[in-house]
Design a protein around this motif. Structure first.
Motif, PDB file in Angstrom:
ATOM      1  N   SER A   1      35.266   4.126  -4.919  1.00 16.27           N
ATOM      2  CA  SER A   1      34.578   5.126  -5.724  1.00 16.27           C
ATOM      3  C   SER A   1      34.440   4.713  -7.192  1.00 16.27           C
ATOM      4  O   SER A   1      33.494   5.127  -7.855  1.00 16.27           O
TER       5      SER A   1
ATOM      6  N   ALA B   1      35.748  10.197  -9.970  1.00 16.60           N
ATOM      7  CA  ALA B   1      36.178   9.092  -9.108  1.00 16.60           C
ATOM      8  C   ALA B   1      37.224   9.585  -8.101  1.00 16.60           C
ATOM      9  O   ALA B   1      37.162   9.264  -6.917  1.00 16.60           O
TER      10      ALA B   1
ATOM     11  N   LEU C   1      26.063   3.206  -1.056  1.00 20.00           N
ATOM     12  CA  LEU C   1      26.435   4.498  -0.488  1.00 20.00           C
ATOM     13  C   LEU C   1      25.168   5.125   0.092  1.00 20.00           C
ATOM     14  O   LEU C   1      24.278   5.547  -0.632  1.00 20.00           O
TER      15      LEU C   1
ATOM     16  N   LEU D   1      31.161   3.520  -8.216  1.00 23.52           N
ATOM     17  CA  LEU D   1      30.027   4.399  -7.936  1.00 23.52           C
ATOM     18  C   LEU D   1      29.814   5.449  -9.017  1.00 23.52           C
ATOM     19  O   LEU D   1      28.726   5.994  -9.154  1.00 23.52           O
ATOM     20  N   VAL D   2      30.876   5.711  -9.780  1.00 23.65           N
ATOM     21  CA  VAL D   2      30.786   6.828 -10.712  1.00 23.65           C
ATOM     22  C   VAL D   2      29.687   6.600 -11.749  1.00 23.65           C
ATOM     23  O   VAL D   2      28.870   7.489 -11.998  1.00 23.65           O
TER      24      VAL D   2
ATOM     25  N   LEU E   1      35.633  11.717  -5.490  1.00 24.38           N
ATOM     26  CA  LEU E   1      34.918  10.887  -4.516  1.00 24.38           C
ATOM     27  C   LEU E   1      35.887  10.318  -3.496  1.00 24.38           C
ATOM     28  O   LEU E   1      35.635  10.325  -2.295  1.00 24.38           O
ATOM     29  N   THR E   2      37.017   9.833  -4.005  1.00 22.26           N
ATOM     30  CA  THR E   2      38.010   9.263  -3.107  1.00 22.26           C
ATOM     31  C   THR E   2      38.509  10.332  -2.125  1.00 22.26           C
ATOM     32  O   THR E   2      38.630  10.088  -0.928  1.00 22.26           O
TER      33      THR E   2
ATOM     34  N   LEU F   1      26.642  13.750  -5.351  1.00 22.79           N
ATOM     35  CA  LEU F   1      26.434  13.085  -4.059  1.00 22.79           C
ATOM     36  C   LEU F   1      25.125  13.536  -3.416  1.00 22.79           C
ATOM     37  O   LEU F   1      24.399  12.738  -2.826  1.00 22.79           O
TER      38      LEU F   1
ATOM     39  N   VAL G   1      35.014   8.664   0.140  1.00 24.94           N
ATOM     40  CA  VAL G   1      34.146   7.560  -0.273  1.00 24.94           C
ATOM     41  C   VAL G   1      35.029   6.403  -0.729  1.00 24.94           C
ATOM     42  O   VAL G   1      35.886   6.592  -1.590  1.00 24.94           O
ATOM     43  N   THR G   2      34.822   5.238  -0.160  1.00 22.28           N
ATOM     44  CA  THR G   2      35.638   4.100  -0.561  1.00 22.28           C
ATOM     45  C   THR G   2      35.046   3.415  -1.786  1.00 22.28           C
ATOM     46  O   THR G   2      33.830   3.483  -2.015  1.00 22.28           O
TER      47      THR G   2
ATOM     48  N   THR H   1      30.938  16.848  -8.213  1.00 22.34           N
ATOM     49  CA  THR H   1      30.865  15.609  -7.450  1.00 22.34           C
ATOM     50  C   THR H   1      29.994  15.791  -6.211  1.00 22.34           C
ATOM     51  O   THR H   1      29.195  14.919  -5.872  1.00 22.34           O
TER      52      THR H   1
ATOM     53  N   ALA I   1      30.088  13.118   2.529  1.00 18.95           N
ATOM     54  CA  ALA I   1      31.141  13.232   1.519  1.00 18.95           C
ATOM     55  C   ALA I   1      30.994  14.543   0.744  1.00 18.95           C
ATOM     56  O   ALA I   1      31.980  15.209   0.423  1.00 18.95           O
TER      57      ALA I   1
END
Lengths: 459, 332
Positions: free
Chosen positions: B256, B245, A311, B259-260, B248-249, A397, B253-254, A393, A319
């Protein structure tokens, strides 16, 4: 040079070009008797030396670590917080086939005094030790610490009581000082002017020296006026007293220098992935090559990485902005923003439409409340939780974006070094959030050194 | 603020950068400052991206409002030759002395002599006046040796006392000492919010005070921004991964799920760092000295970054008129 989006390409290139430094192979090699850690100030030389010492001892070697100026808590953790100039055994070394770890902290004045005491008889030694010039030189000359570190290294090696000596180098104004200082002190003590001061009479009879002799008396006169007559008398006393030792200094400086060039020695240049530190490291690499001193490789400390490297900073920031806007979007569009209906179904549209999530921050604390709450309260809590999850979140990010920017910057800095010195083997030590001051921490660093623990996303 | 600003700090804390930023910050409203270095590293030249500095005061930057920053790399040998020239009109004989190694000898054998020549040159610049009896430099800023050596370096009188008991060097040492111990001087220490530099700063201050040298400010350098508040971080560590998660989605963000964990781990590391920094801030606060905080310039230091830091220092009150400032009370 590589920029922003080229970072991936740069990563591949650096990986391809820079060989990996295998510190365990180095520490396990019985032929290696001395490891010198050098680099500019504040890059973690002492910690690296100590960590290598712990690891080598736990892999079975009998090691002594010579530190110059360790942080207090690091010294305490190894039990060497007393400045007594003698190696002390460090307890707590684990492992089935563990060897021994000893550590000492250099006391430069005492080391100097010991040399004087060892090489001059009682009367002369006392004259030297009491001379104000000796006192000034032994405590304060810019190169004394470097010289004494090398002297101590020579002594430890000569005792042959350890099979590996790991030495930290002094926090010099420039990393190169430690190579230069011994020679500088040696040539100073051996210098033309000192010879003139000591023995002007010897030259009087030789015609070619007449001019020098005239120059000499003019000069001593001038310096005498400038510094006071006592100054020169003290200097002459000092020089006369040191006379017998000059040969010794010179010889030992040469011997130590040869020891550093020998195949049993390995230099590790320590740096952080920052411009100044790596510039110093590059100078050092060049200098070691010029002096024919054996470089084992580069230890790159405090390298940042990320397990979420796929990412990118840009995507993470985009995002985060999406999330900042989610409240607003959902107010008007209801479930339009949802892409994961299976998980999302627990939240009602009303909940998403909370106009100002921040007002509910206080209710956050009640979240773990296990009591079944009335219908309305549950809905309020869901609202709060969800709103702050958006904020949280977004924060995660942004934090990640910052991390990725750091990773990219460090990579560019490292690429510049690798481009200049593609032959230098590198191991990376991932950044720790805090300072290291116990054996467990040193062990962890030792592990990272050995595995090159390439942080994900950073080559 | 004191007219002679000495900047020290542990290696790696960026003392050269801070000294340069201070020189820029103080050169406002037409003032002129002199930035000196004494360790022969050419750190100033590297920072301003100019060629190596000679032993000569040279303008290296202009500040907003017509201020000027001059720079000088002081060299002990050259300074000694200066003195010989000044006192004895030595001329070519001075060069002969140099050739014989006498100058090298005198500046090497007695580190105190070397230091008194370096500080002496800086003090001369502090006191120098023009024909209108105005100070040539409003401020002199010294990029000094690191914390571990600063007290010995500045305490030249003690160092030289046993060596040169009479004569111009002795007199010089005493004159320098008078300037250094006066309110005209302030010794600042640069640190990072990390344990080792903070500890060294505390030790350095104790040493300076014991030697009766004027301690100025503590300047915390490379302060990183705080992107998350700590409460949020505690929450992040406390198992809301599924919700994160989903968020994020929702944010586009794909993949996710994978990534968490790393994102939350990074946040936990950040929280740990913030906590360590808070502890170090408390230690620094316990020193009860005025201070400044300068942000980390992410892309590495260059002249533009220096100007940013100077602006930041000005925002924090540096250069607000001569002779006043937060630090005044403790400068003496």
């Amino acid at each position: 040079m590589t920029q922003g989006t080229d970072a991936d390409t740069a990563t591949d290139r650096a990986t391809a070009l820079a060989p990996a430094l295998d510190t365990d192979a180095l520490l396990d090699d019985p032929g290696i008797r001395i490891v010198v850690c050098c680099g500019s100030g504040g890059v973690g030389k002492t910690t690296t030396a100590a960590a290598l010492g712990v690891r080598a001892a736990e892999r079975g070697r009998k090691v002594v670590v010579l530190t110059i100026d360790p942080a207090r808590r690091l010294a305490q953790s190894m039990g060497i917080d007393s400045l007594d100039n003698i190696p002390r055994r460090v307890s707590g070394i684990d492992g089935e086939s563990a060897g021994e770890l000893h550590a000492m902290m250099l006391d430069m004045k005492r080391t100097f005094d010991e040399i004087v005491e060892a090489h001059a008889d009682g009367e002369r030694a006392r004259a030297i030790l009491e001379n104000p010039f000796y006192q000034s030189l032994s405590a304060g000359f810019a190169g004394t610490q470097e010289y004494m570190a090398m002297e101590k290294l020579g002594q430890l090696r000569a005792r042959n009581a350890w099979d590996l000596i790991i030495v930290d180098t002094p926090p010099s104004r420039s990393a190169l000082d430690f190579l230069d200082a011994p020679k500088r002190l040696g040539s100073f003590l051996d210098g033309r002017f000192i010879k003139l001061l000591m023995a002007p009479a010897k030259m009087g009879g030789r015609a070619g020296m007449k001019f020098l002799n005239v120059g000499m008396s003019m000069m001593t006169g001038t310096l005498g006026k400038l510094l006071g007559g006592q100054f020169l008398r003290d200097v002459q006393t000092f020089v006369a007293a040191m006379d017998t030792m000059f040969g010794g200094f010179r010889t030992r400086a040469d011997a130590t220098y040869k020891l550093l060039q020998a195949p049993g020695t390995a230099f590790l240049v320590v740096a952080t992935p920052e411009r100044d530190a790596l510039r110093e490291a590059a100078y050092f690499v060049e200098r070691l090559a010029a002096e024919e001193m054996p470089l084992a490789g580069l230890v790159l400390n405090r390298v940042h990485g990320s397990d979420a490297a796929r990412l990118s900073a840009e995507l993470a920031l985009a995002a985060a902005e999406n999330l900042d806007g989610v409240g607003i979007v959902d107010q008007t569009a209801g479930k339009a923003g949802l892409r994961d209906p299976a998980d999302w179904s627990v939240v009602s549209p009303e909940a998403v439409a909370d106009p100002d999530p921040s007002e509910h921050e206080d209710t956050e604390d009640r979240e773990p409340d296990p009591e079944p709450a009335p219908e309305v309260a549950t809905r309020t809590e869901t609202v709060t939780e969800d709103a702050s999850v958006e904020q949280l979140t977004a924060g995660l990010l942004r934090l990640h974006a910052e991390r990725m920017q750091v990773v990219a910057r460090e990579q560019r800095t490292r690429d510049r070094f690798t481009a200049l010195h593609p032959e230098v083997a590198v191991t990376q030590v991932a950044a720790l959030p805090g300072d290291v001051h116990d054996l467990a921490g040193l062990r962890a660093i030792g592990h990272r050194l050995a595995t090159g623990s390439t942080p994900a996303g950073a080559a | 603020m004191s007219r002679f600003q000495v900047v020290s700090g542990k290696g790696g804390t960026g003392k050269t950068t801070v000294a340069a930023a201070l020189a820029l910050a103080l050169a406002t409203e037409g003032r002129r400052t002199l930035l000196v270095e004494v360790e022969g590293r050419q750190g100033i030249a590297q920072l301003f991206e100019t060629e190596s500095l000679p032993y000569e005061e040279r303008k290296i930057a202009v500040a907003p409002g017509g201020g000027e920053v001059y720079a000088l790399a002081i060299d002990a040998e050259r300074a000694l030759l200066d003195y010989l020239q000044m006192f004895y009109k030595l001329g070519s004989a001075g060069r002969a002395l140099k050739k014989l190694g006498a100058i090298d000898f005198a500046t090497t054998i007695a580190p105190g002599v070397r230091d008194v020549l370096l500080t002496g040159k800086a003090c001369e610049a502090v006191r120098r006046k023009d024909k209108q009896n105005r100070y040539v430099y409003d401020y002199v800023i010294m990029d000094a040796p690191p914390t571990g050596r600063i007290t010995r370096f500045l305490n030249v009188n003690d160092e030289v006392a046993g060596l040169a008991r009479i004569g111009p060097i002795h007199t010089q040492a005493q004159a320098v000492m008078r300037v250094l111990k006066s309110p005209e001087t302030a010794v600042h220490l640069v640190t990072l919010l990390e344990e080792m530099p903070v500890q060294e700063t505390a030790d350095g201050i104790a040493e300076l005070r014991a030697a009766e040298l004027p301690v100025g400010r503590v300047i915390v350098n490379m302060v990183r921004p705080h992107l998350l508040d700590e409460d949020a971080l505690r929450t992040a560590a406390g198992g809301r991964r599924k919700e994160i998660a989903r968020a994020l989605t929702r944010a586009g963000v794909t993949g996710s799920a994978g990534l968490v964990r790393p994102l939350v781990e990074q946040a936990a590391e950040h929280a740990q760092r913030v906590e360590l920094e808070r502890e170090q801030r408390e230690v620094l606060a316990g020193l009860e000295l005025p201070g400044h905080e300068l942000p980390l310039i992410g892309e590495g230091m260059d002249p533009a970054g220096l100007y940013d830091l100077a602006t930041e220092l000005r925002k924090q009150g540096v250069g607000d008129g001569v002779g006043e400032g937060v630090g005044q009370g403790v400068d003496t």
